[in-house]
Design an enzyme around this catalytic site. Structure first.
Site, PDB file in Angstrom:
ATOM      1  N   GLY A 137      32.320   9.290  13.101  1.00 19.15           N
ATOM      2  CA  GLY A 137      30.965   9.810  12.966  1.00 19.15           C
ATOM      3  C   GLY A 137      30.970  11.305  12.728  1.00 19.15           C
ATOM      4  O   GLY A 137      30.294  11.813  11.823  1.00 19.15           O
ATOM      5  N   LYS A 156      47.544   3.260  -3.484  1.00 17.80           N
ATOM      6  CA  LYS A 156      47.229   2.392  -4.645  1.00 17.80           C
ATOM      7  C   LYS A 156      45.799   2.567  -5.121  1.00 17.80           C
ATOM      8  O   LYS A 156      45.374   1.882  -6.056  1.00 17.80           O
ATOM      9  CB  LYS A 156      47.481   0.932  -4.260  1.00 17.80           C
ATOM     10  CG  LYS A 156      48.946   0.616  -3.951  1.00 17.80           C
ATOM     11  CD  LYS A 156      49.137  -0.844  -3.573  1.00 17.80           C
ATOM     12  CE  LYS A 156      48.562  -1.118  -2.177  1.00 17.80           C
ATOM     13  NZ  LYS A 156      48.822  -2.535  -1.764  1.00 17.80           N
ATOM     14  N   ASP A 188      37.248   8.831   5.650  1.00 23.18           N
ATOM     15  CA  ASP A 188      36.037   9.586   5.945  1.00 23.18           C
ATOM     16  C   ASP A 188      35.681  10.511   4.784  1.00 23.18           C
ATOM     17  O   ASP A 188      34.510  10.673   4.434  1.00 23.18           O
ATOM     18  CB  ASP A 188      36.211  10.399   7.229  1.00 23.18           C
ATOM     19  CG  ASP A 188      36.444   9.508   8.446  1.00 23.18           C
ATOM     20  OD1 ASP A 188      35.850   8.413   8.495  1.00 23.18           O
ATOM     21  OD2 ASP A 188      37.223   9.897   9.332  1.00 23.18           O
ATOM     22  N   GLY A 210      45.328  17.385   9.289  1.00 23.57           N
ATOM     23  CA  GLY A 210      44.085  17.224  10.022  1.00 23.57           C
ATOM     24  C   GLY A 210      42.983  16.632   9.176  1.00 23.57           C
ATOM     25  O   GLY A 210      43.215  16.101   8.088  1.00 23.57           O
TER      26      GLY A 210
END
Length: 633
Positions: free
Chosen positions: A364, A543, A571, A606
């Site tokens: 989130g 891929k 994300d 990160g």
């Protein structure tokens, strides 16, 4: 103040006062004598006819103030100009007390001042002007609440100017923030006048005397796009409240304010807000010259003029598009601990860590920051603990421009934790301790229904309770939002949820968990489509990705970036997909852009620092494949 006035105040006859003043009071009681003498001394009473020489000039001017101008540079302007012109200013302060004001007036009269600058306590004070008039003492009124011939700082003009600046920038929803004091009425009048001249309706509800966190709802909900403020401290208060919800000026709202020349300490503290400066010192100089001109019997001097110019335009911009689609993210918030080693841990072996770092994360959090960095207004609904790490996460959200209005805190649970192992090839594995994420209940989502109302996309992940996911999907669908679901950490997703999903984005492992009964990726996608999902997009790492919907079936190659850390690639992909669909790109183009965004992510360590901002991403695309951006706006 005459003998009759003294008698009335003391509750005795005029003859009694006369006897006491002239020391012929042998027949008068001690108590009466002391009471009368006290009033005589307080009001500086003397027989005017014998004590005041109306023809002689003393070179003294009286300045009778009422607290408010004593603390600013206006008084300094009066004093400096009086002394420059050869006058000695005598300054008395009524401190808001009518009785004290009358005593000060009589004191100035007995000092035989040549003229008086007077800031009345209130309208009732003005009846005592007869004491000055009877002796032909010139008086200049200051701040007399709209009284005829009263000189006032140009707050009305300033409010008009500030409002017009916003109107010129196409703002039509302008709020007026006013503090208490003499400038209030003038400031509101200037605001009203500017609205009237631009055919905009004045609404009493847009005049705000106090501020709290609900002001952010006005901004987020589009009820107002710009503010004018009568006081700089009020503007700073609004500015800081907005920051708490990730709102920034002028991106989310415009803010213009008056600042007085004595506000230098406040300006040093913030140095950001667009202001017009009112020069109180110059006004004090002007007031003094008006009085000196009156004392000399010269022609009246020209009205006071203050040039209205914005000191800066830092918080002045065009309004947000009014109804601009927003992105709402509902999902997990963690503190991520990254553990770097040559290889991922496996059963039966000791694994040595080469280094570790900690950063805010959770899908989130990542997706909210990712879409914000790509230039969208974003709200995040999630749950934090009440530990120190929650404060760090909160600050990171605000720093990245994410609205935190939907964040709640759990008082008895710590913030969620994720432990991410990253090997030298860039592959990673994650273990999650849900913490406060588990407290993000359906009831909390229900309480945040208003945050769904003006969004366009809702990004949801299944690292929160499944019932909460179901509630969020239900509200989003009812509000007409397009839903993007990342099925992370979930083996089963109910048909109730699946039929509401517009874009389901699993990776290969997640797809296997959802559809273990099918062998091929195509069969699995078909199964999910049969459950009501509109689009299935499977991320395939190196891929690329696979898309299937009712019209299109297509594989997309991965972008050409060297892998350093794959954490957060999905994300980055989802953030970019939602961002460019929102900008009007076709699904195919949005996926291609999202693939590049994911490539940027895997090329850096990160998550947060690896999420590309809009300028970086589009600059890269403009060199590689500029046609991709043609359909965005």
């Amino acid at each position: 103040m005459n003998i009759k006035d003294i008698a009335n105040l003391a509750g005795v006859s005029v003859s009694t006062v006369s006897k006491i003043v002239n020391k012929k009071d042998q027949s008068i009681s001690k108590e009466t004598r002391e009471r009368v003498l006290k009033i005589v001394h307080e009001y500086n009473y003397t027989p005017y006819s014998s004590s005041i020489n109306k023809a002689a000039s003393t070179g003294i001017i009286g300045v009778l103030i009422n607290s408010t101008i004593s603390a600013d540079s206006m008084l300094n302007g009066i004093i400096n100009e009086a002394q420059r012109k050869g006058y000695s200013p005598l300054i008395l302060n009524s401190c808001g007390d009518l009785d004290q004001e009358l005593k000060n007036m009589t004191s100035l009269i007995t000092k035989q001042v040549d003229g008086i600058i007077w800031e009345p306590v209130n309208k009732e004070s003005l009846k005592n002007r007869t004491h000055f008039n009877s002796l032909d003492i010139p008086v200049v009124l200051v701040g007399g609440e709209g009284q005829a011939n009263s000189l006032e700082l140009p707050y009305k003009l300033a409010a008009y100017f500030l409002t017009k600046q916003l109107i010129d920038k196409k703002h039509t929803k302008i709020a007026c923030i006013v503090g208490e004091g003499q400038r209030r009425n003038a400031f509101i009048e200037g605001y009203k006048h500017a609205l009237f001249d631009s055919n905009l309706k004045f609404q009493e509800s847009m005049v705000l005397s106090s501020l709290d966190e609900t002001i952010n709802d006005f901004i987020i909900g589009g009820q107002t796009t710009g503010f004018i403020s009568s006081h700089l401290y009020k503007s700073i208060e609004l500015y800081n409240l907005a920051i708490q919800s990730g709102l920034k000026s002028p991106k989310d709202y415009s803010l213009l304010s008056i600042q007085n020349d004595y506000d230098s300490s406040l300006v040093t503290d913030q140095g950001t807000i667009s202001t017009v400066t009112i020069n109180n010192s110059n006004f004090g100089t002007y007031i003094c010259n008006v009085l000196i001109s009156s004392i000399a019997g010269a022609d009246p001097i020209k009205p006071y003029e203050e040039q209205m110019v914005l000191d800066n335009t830092n918080t002045l911009g065009f309004p947000d598009e009014g109804g601009k689609p927003k992105i709402l993210v509902v999902g997990s918030i963690n503190m991520d601990t990254y553990l770097y080693s040559p290889q991922l841990p496996h059963n039966g072996a000791t694994n040595f860590i080469s280094s570790f770092t900690k950063h805010p994360g959770g899908k989130g959090f990542n997706q909210a920051v990712g879409t914000a960095k790509l230039g969208h207004r974003v709200r995040l609904i999630g749950c934090l603990g009440s530990d120190m790490e929650s404060n760090s996460i909160f600050q990171d959200l605000e720093k990245n421009g994410v609205s935190t209005i939907g964040i709640t805190r759990s008082s008895d649970t710590e913030t969620g934790q994720a432990y991410i192992f990253v090997e030298s090839s860039g592959d990673s594995m994650i273990s999650v301790l849900p913490g406060a994420n588990a407290d993000l209940s359906p009831q909390k989502i229900e309480q945040q229904t208003g945050l769904f109302s003006d969004a366009k996309f809702c990004l949801i992940q299944t690292e929160i309770p499944v019932k909460t996911v179901e509630k969020a999907c239900s509200i989003a669908k009812n509000e007409g939002l397009s839903i993007i679901l990342k099925p992370s950490a979930s083996k089963i997703i109910s048909d109730t949820i699946l039929k509401q999903i517009d874009y389901l984005i699993p990776n290969e492992d997640e797809l296997l968990e959802l559809c273990p009964q099918f062998s091929s990726i195509e069969q699995k996608a078909d199964f999910l489509l049969s459950k009501g999902v509109k689009n299935v997009i499977v991320t395939l790492g190196k891929k690329g990705c696979y898309l299937k919907n009712a019209e299109v079936e297509r594989f997309f190659p991965a972008s050409e970036f060297a892998a350093v850390d794959s954490t957060g690639a999905s994300d980055a992909f989802i953030s970019a997909l939602a961002s460019y669909l929102l900008r009007g790109c076709s699904l195919v183009s949005a996926i291609q852009i999202a693939t590049i965004a994911a490539g940027f992510s895997v090329s850096r360590d990160g998550v947060i620092h690896s999420l590309a901002d809009r300028v970086t991403l589009e600059s890269y695309i403009a060199k590689k494949d500029p046609k991709l951006l043609l359909s965005s706006h």
